[in-house]
Motif scaffolding. Sequence first.
Motif, short mmCIF file in Angstrom:
data_model
loop_
_atom_site.label_atom_id
_atom_site.label_comp_id
_atom_site.label_asym_id
_atom_site.label_seq_id
_atom_site.Cartn_x
_atom_site.Cartn_y
_atom_site.Cartn_z
N GLU A 154 -4.35 7.60 7.73
CA GLU A 154 -5.47 7.57 6.86
C GLU A 154 -5.60 6.30 6.40
O GLU A 154 -7.06 5.83 6.27
N LEU A 155 -4.58 5.55 5.78
CA LEU A 155 -4.76 4.10 5.39
C LEU A 155 -5.17 2.98 6.45
O LEU A 155 -5.77 2.27 5.93
N ALA A 175 0.87 -1.27 -0.06
CA ALA A 175 -0.17 0.19 0.00
C ALA A 175 0.85 1.17 0.14
O ALA A 175 0.62 2.30 -0.62
N LEU A 176 2.02 1.12 0.95
CA LEU A 176 2.91 2.39 0.61
C LEU A 176 3.68 2.39 -0.49
O LEU A 176 3.62 3.88 -0.99
N LYS A 234 7.46 7.76 -2.64
CA LYS A 234 8.34 7.58 -3.91
C LYS A 234 9.70 7.70 -3.80
O LYS A 234 10.60 7.07 -4.08
N GLU A 285 3.04 14.90 5.96
CA GLU A 285 2.10 14.47 5.27
C GLU A 285 2.05 12.71 4.90
O GLU A 285 0.99 12.29 5.06
N GLN A 286 3.52 12.09 5.07
CA GLN A 286 3.49 10.76 5.04
C GLN A 286 2.74 10.23 6.24
O GLN A 286 1.93 9.08 6.15
N ARG A 301 -0.65 10.23 6.20
CA ARG A 301 -1.27 9.21 4.98
C ARG A 301 -1.24 7.93 5.65
O ARG A 301 -2.29 7.04 5.41
N GLU A 321 1.62 4.65 -3.13
CA GLU A 321 1.49 6.05 -2.72
C GLU A 321 2.44 6.88 -3.43
O GLU A 321 3.61 6.72 -2.79
N LEU A 326 3.38 9.89 -2.17
CA LEU A 326 3.97 10.44 -1.22
C LEU A 326 5.27 9.83 -0.81
O LEU A 326 6.33 10.42 -0.33
#
Length: 132
Positions: A126-127, A93-94, A101, A119-120, A123, A97, A99
């Motif tokens: 959130e996930l 999942a990561l 990379k 932000e990471q 996220r 994303e 964000l």
Amino acid sequence: MYYLLKTEPSEYSYEDLLRDGITRWDGVKNPLAQKYISLMKVGDTCFIYHTGNIKAVVGLAKVISEPYKDDNNLWVVDLEPVSLFKNPVSLKALRAEPLFKDSPLLRMPRLSVVPLNKEQAERIIELSEAFN
């Protein structure tokens, strides 16, 4: 600040952290990972990532001590658990994303302590809430 800390669950799992209540995060020898530990502050959020067959972020912990040197002259910090994710966030999942990379999490997969930006971190949370 936010950090992702990797651990092999057969050596020390999030469940162990819950049982212990407080632990010293030690055994990290990589110089870059040591640098990141030395930068940690009381109150920093750590995402606990299980390696091995799980390969997922499984919960949150909080730094409760300033970094200090152990008997091996390695930087360590003390952690306490915050919450176990009901829905672990997989490495797959990561990777999906954008964000992440350029994150050392994906660029340096053997690094056991990885800094995350706000932000990471948001996220990942959130996930963890998105899956049922």
